[in-house]
Each structure stands twice: as structure tokens, then as C-alpha cells.
Design a protein around this motif. Structure first.
Motif, PDB file in Angstrom:
ATOM      1  N   MET A 113       0.835  -1.213   0.000  1.00  0.00           N
ATOM      2  CA  MET A 113       0.000   0.000   0.000  1.00  0.00           C
ATOM      3  C   MET A 113       0.872   1.267   0.000  1.00  0.00           C
ATOM      4  O   MET A 113       0.791   2.093  -0.910  1.00  0.00           O
ATOM      5  CB  MET A 113      -0.933  -0.004   1.214  1.00  0.00           C
ATOM      6  N   LEU A 114       1.740   1.395   1.004  1.00  0.00           N
ATOM      7  CA  LEU A 114       2.451   2.672   1.153  1.00  0.00           C
ATOM      8  C   LEU A 114       3.566   2.857   0.119  1.00  0.00           C
ATOM      9  O   LEU A 114       3.804   3.984  -0.335  1.00  0.00           O
ATOM     10  CB  LEU A 114       2.994   2.803   2.581  1.00  0.00           C
ATOM     11  N   ALA A 115       4.241   1.762  -0.285  1.00  0.00           N
ATOM     12  CA  ALA A 115       5.295   1.906  -1.310  1.00  0.00           C
ATOM     13  C   ALA A 115       4.700   2.384  -2.639  1.00  0.00           C
ATOM     14  O   ALA A 115       5.189   3.355  -3.221  1.00  0.00           O
ATOM     15  CB  ALA A 115       6.080   0.606  -1.477  1.00  0.00           C
ATOM     16  N   PRO A 116       3.645   1.727  -3.155  1.00  0.00           N
ATOM     17  CA  PRO A 116       3.075   2.245  -4.414  1.00  0.00           C
ATOM     18  C   PRO A 116       2.523   3.659  -4.279  1.00  0.00           C
ATOM     19  O   PRO A 116       2.629   4.452  -5.217  1.00  0.00           O
ATOM     20  CB  PRO A 116       1.960   1.234  -4.752  1.00  0.00           C
ATOM     21  N   ILE A 117       1.972   3.994  -3.110  1.00  0.00           N
ATOM     22  CA  ILE A 117       1.472   5.365  -2.926  1.00  0.00           C
ATOM     23  C   ILE A 117       2.644   6.353  -2.973  1.00  0.00           C
ATOM     24  O   ILE A 117       2.571   7.403  -3.632  1.00  0.00           O
ATOM     25  CB  ILE A 117       0.673   5.488  -1.604  1.00  0.00           C
ATOM     26  N   ALA A 118       3.751   6.005  -2.313  1.00  0.00           N
ATOM     27  CA  ALA A 118       4.922   6.906  -2.324  1.00  0.00           C
ATOM     28  C   ALA A 118       5.452   7.080  -3.748  1.00  0.00           C
ATOM     29  O   ALA A 118       5.842   8.191  -4.142  1.00  0.00           O
ATOM     30  CB  ALA A 118       6.016   6.347  -1.416  1.00  0.00           C
ATOM     31  N   MET A 119       5.480   5.999  -4.510  1.00  0.00           N
ATOM     32  CA  MET A 119       5.950   6.110  -5.908  1.00  0.00           C
ATOM     33  C   MET A 119       5.017   7.016  -6.710  1.00  0.00           C
ATOM     34  O   MET A 119       5.463   7.837  -7.521  1.00  0.00           O
ATOM     35  CB  MET A 119       6.042   4.722  -6.553  1.00  0.00           C
ATOM     36  N   MET A 120       3.728   6.872  -6.498  1.00  0.00           N
ATOM     37  CA  MET A 120       2.780   7.743  -7.221  1.00  0.00           C
ATOM     38  C   MET A 120       2.969   9.196  -6.809  1.00  0.00           C
ATOM     39  O   MET A 120       2.983  10.098  -7.665  1.00  0.00           O
ATOM     40  CB  MET A 120       1.334   7.287  -6.954  1.00  0.00           C
ATOM     41  N   GLN A 121       3.129   9.432  -5.499  1.00  0.00           N
ATOM     42  CA  GLN A 121       3.321  10.811  -5.040  1.00  0.00           C
ATOM     43  C   GLN A 121       4.567  11.429  -5.680  1.00  0.00           C
ATOM     44  O   GLN A 121       4.605  12.625  -5.949  1.00  0.00           O
ATOM     45  CB  GLN A 121       3.427  10.849  -3.510  1.00  0.00           C
ATOM     46  N   ALA A 122       5.573  10.591  -5.939  1.00  0.00           N
ATOM     47  CA  ALA A 122       6.817  11.110  -6.530  1.00  0.00           C
ATOM     48  C   ALA A 122       6.665  11.434  -8.016  1.00  0.00           C
ATOM     49  O   ALA A 122       7.220  12.429  -8.487  1.00  0.00           O
ATOM     50  CB  ALA A 122       7.946  10.093  -6.327  1.00  0.00           C
ATOM     51  N   VAL A 123       5.933  10.617  -8.757  1.00  0.00           N
ATOM     52  CA  VAL A 123       5.928  10.815 -10.223  1.00  0.00           C
ATOM     53  C   VAL A 123       4.700  11.569 -10.747  1.00  0.00           C
ATOM     54  O   VAL A 123       4.749  12.136 -11.840  1.00  0.00           O
ATOM     55  CB  VAL A 123       6.070   9.479 -11.005  1.00  0.00           C
ATOM     56  N   LEU A 124       3.615  11.569  -9.986  1.00  0.00           N
ATOM     57  CA  LEU A 124       2.388  12.201 -10.519  1.00  0.00           C
ATOM     58  C   LEU A 124       2.552  13.690 -10.832  1.00  0.00           C
ATOM     59  O   LEU A 124       2.073  14.152 -11.883  1.00  0.00           O
ATOM     60  CB  LEU A 124       1.209  11.974  -9.561  1.00  0.00           C
ATOM     61  N   PRO A 125       3.229  14.469  -9.971  1.00  0.00           N
ATOM     62  CA  PRO A 125       3.337  15.904 -10.298  1.00  0.00           C
ATOM     63  C   PRO A 125       3.978  16.159 -11.655  1.00  0.00           C
ATOM     64  O   PRO A 125       3.493  16.998 -12.430  1.00  0.00           O
ATOM     65  CB  PRO A 125       4.187  16.465  -9.142  1.00  0.00           C
ATOM     66  N   GLY A 126       5.047  15.433 -11.986  1.00  0.00           N
ATOM     67  CA  GLY A 126       5.710  15.608 -13.278  1.00  0.00           C
ATOM     68  C   GLY A 126       4.810  15.189 -14.430  1.00  0.00           C
ATOM     69  O   GLY A 126       4.738  15.860 -15.466  1.00  0.00           O
ATOM     70  N   MET A 127       4.123  14.048 -14.255  1.00  0.00           N
ATOM     71  CA  MET A 127       3.202  13.593 -15.308  1.00  0.00           C
ATOM     72  C   MET A 127       2.111  14.633 -15.542  1.00  0.00           C
ATOM     73  O   MET A 127       1.765  14.952 -16.688  1.00  0.00           O
ATOM     74  CB  MET A 127       2.554  12.261 -14.899  1.00  0.00           C
ATOM     75  N   MET A 128       1.586  15.179 -14.452  1.00  0.00           N
ATOM     76  CA  MET A 128       0.499  16.170 -14.580  1.00  0.00           C
ATOM     77  C   MET A 128       1.016  17.432 -15.269  1.00  0.00           C
ATOM     78  O   MET A 128       0.338  18.003 -16.131  1.00  0.00           O
ATOM     79  CB  MET A 128      -0.076  16.498 -13.202  1.00  0.00           C
TER      80      MET A 128
END
Ligand code: NAP
Length: 259
Positions: A113-128
């Protein structure tokens, strides 16, 4: 069908073997450059080299534990800007609801749960910011139909699924999709380990345990990592931009439900 993602860059976590490897290979076949990860450096480098040879894409192999901050930082640093993220990690061990301690739950939550969430938090801003991105989380059929001996997995993956349900709607306006792939039983080391556990508990051979389990699946077989990877690549394609926050079962019909 041309998936329209040639030249994009993907992080595929936990990808030296099994479902993660299936996803990495399917993306590479579409011309996607990869950052691959697993804890064991030797198997990871071997899988990366196979992909370089087979598909001619750039592959960076980063050995490390994706459930730790250091492991994630190393992967993210090596990757830089990414277009695609496939989240994956090993699954928790089977057991009995009455035996799991707080530490067991924290470990499962960290990994699934927390590892995939942390990865998303790291890459989503750049993707957006770049108005394009694809995230696929490898979860489990246990999200739709609980597997009692995998209660740690049932619990942690339900948490991730809830996070994705809300977050996917928040990032969709910027051209970023997040979806989950829910594997039923696939022929990987993980499935072998679970079959070995059943064989031991019931005093039967691993082959017999596998035969019994296959008989419970309408498709009467385990899935392959190639089938799984192809579904992942499609969800990462330019054609999947309208698929948002979905939980896609790949289970040979094992989950018996109308929807
Ligand atoms: P697998 O064949 O055992 O492969 C797991 C891969 O992940 C390996 O490359 C492994 O390499 C890597 N890995 C494991 N833990 C890691 C970590 N902490 N950090 C980085 N890499 C890690 O497993 P699988 O069958 O592909 O399963 C993948 C996920 O799908 C698991 O969460 C599993 O529970 C779930 N799932 C699988 C099935 C199935 O039937 N196969 C069904 C439902 C759900 P290293 O060991 O070298 O790190």
C-alpha cells in the motif's frame, strides 16, 4: 495495434521475474525505455540484458528494495522524468488472522500500500505538468474476492485500491490515468510458493495442489506473464486515456461475480 508509446520511459518496480517482468517485456516490445528494479541484482541484470537484446530499448537496472525509502529514491533518481509507472512488490506470506502482529501488518502495508502510494506521489506531479501519464498498480483478485489465508494482502491492497479510487479522479484532468490490474493465479514463483504451502499443509504433491487449484478456475489453467504484460501495456497505451480508476481482473474467470 500500435499502442502509441514508443520512446516513452517507464519505471517497472519488482520486475526481474513474474508479473513485473511480463509488464516490462510487453512495454519494451512497444519501444518503451525502462527502469527495472528488484532486490536481487544478478537476476535483475540478466532480465534487463535479455530485454535490451530482444527489443533494443534502453534499460537501466536498479537493484534495491522498493518497500524502503532508499530503494525508491535510487529508482526515482535513476529514472528522472517518467511517463509510465508500474507499481509492484512481493506479496505478504499466508497465515491465520489470529496470528498476525502489528509488525506483520506494517510490513504488508509498507509493501503493498504505502510503497506504491509513495511512488505515485513522486511521479504524478511531473506527469500532470507534462499532461500525460500512466500508472498501473499490480494488486490482486483478493481485492474483489478475499483469500482468507492472505488476509495481510487483502487488507493492504484494499487500502491502495481506496487511495487509487479517489486520486485517479484528481489527476485525470491532466491526462494522467491510474488503474489497477488484479491478477488471479499466474504461473510464477509466487504461485509455486503458494502451491507448495498447500501441498505441505494437506500432505499432497505440488502437482496435485496445482491440479486442484486449476480445477477451480473456469479457464482451467494459470495465466501467463505474457498475457498479463499485454494487458498492462494496453493500460499504458495512448488508447487507454479514458480508462480511469478501474480494477481490471485477469483471473481466468475465477472471481464468480456478475460485474
Ligand atoms: P514473483 O514471481 O515472486 O516475482 C516477484 C518479483 O518482485 C521478483 O522480481 C522479485 O525480485 C521482486 N520483488 C519482490 N519483492 C521486492 C521488493 N521488496 N523490492 C523490489 N523488488 C521486489 O511474484 P509474482 O507472482 O510476479 O507477483 C507479483 C505481485 O502480484 C505480488 O505482490 C503478488 O502477491 C501479486 N499476485 C500474484 C499472483 C500470482 O498468481 N502470481 C496472484 C495475485 C497477486 P527480488 O526477490 O530479487 O526482489
Amino acid at each position: 495495434m500500435d499502442l502509441g508509446i514508443s520512446g516513452k520511459k517507464a519505471i517497472v518496480c519488482a520486475s526481474s521475474k513474474g508479473l513485473g517482468l511480463g509488464c516490462a517485456r510487453a512495454l519494451a516490445a512497444e519501444g518503451v525505455d525502462l527502469v527495472m528494479n528488484a532486490r536481487g541484482a544478478e537476476a535483475l541484470e540478466a532480465a534487463a540484458e535479455d530485454i535490451r537484446r530482444d527489443f533494443g530499448v534502453r534499460v537501466t537496472a536498479v537493484a534495491g528494495d522498493i518497500t524502503t525509502e532508499e530503494g525508491r529514491a535510487a529508482v526515482l533518481e535513476a529514472a528522472g522524468e517518467v511517463d509510465i509507472l508500474v507499481n509492484n512488490a512481493g506479496g505478504p506470506p499466508p497465515g491465520m488472522w489470529s496470528d498476525w502482529s502489528r509488525e506483520d501488518f506494517i510490513k504488508a502495508l509498507d509493501a503493498n500500500m504505502l510503497a506504491p502510494i509513495a511512488m505515485m506521489q513522486a511521479v504524478l506531479p511531473g506527469m500532470m505538468a507534462r499532461h500525460w501519464g500512466r500508472v498501473v498498480n499490480i494488486t490482486s483478485q483478493s481485492v474483489k474476492a478475499p483469500i482468507p489465508v492472505l488476509g495481510l494482502s487483502n487488507a493492504a491492497r484494499a487500502g491502495l485500491t481506496g487511495f487509487v479510487a479517489g486520486t485517479s479522479r484528481q489527476v485525470a484532468p491532466e491526462g494522467v490515468t491510474i488503474n489497477n490490474l488484479l491478477p488471479g493465479i499466474h504461473a510464477t514463483d509466487r504461485a509455486d510458493a503458494l502451491d507448495a504451502g498447500v501441498a505441505k499443509a494437506e500432505g499432497i504433491s505440488i502437482e496435485e495442489a496445482r491440479k486442484r487449484r486449476q480445477a477451480t478456475i473456469p479457464a482451467r489453467r494459470y495465466g501467463t506473464i505474457e498475457e498479463f504484460g499485454a494487458a498492462c501495456a494496453f493500460l499504458c497505451s495512448q488508447w487507454a486515456g479514458y480508462i480511469v480508476g478501474q480494477n481490471v481482473l485477469l483471473d481466468g474467470g475465477a472471481v464468480n461475480s456478475t460485474m
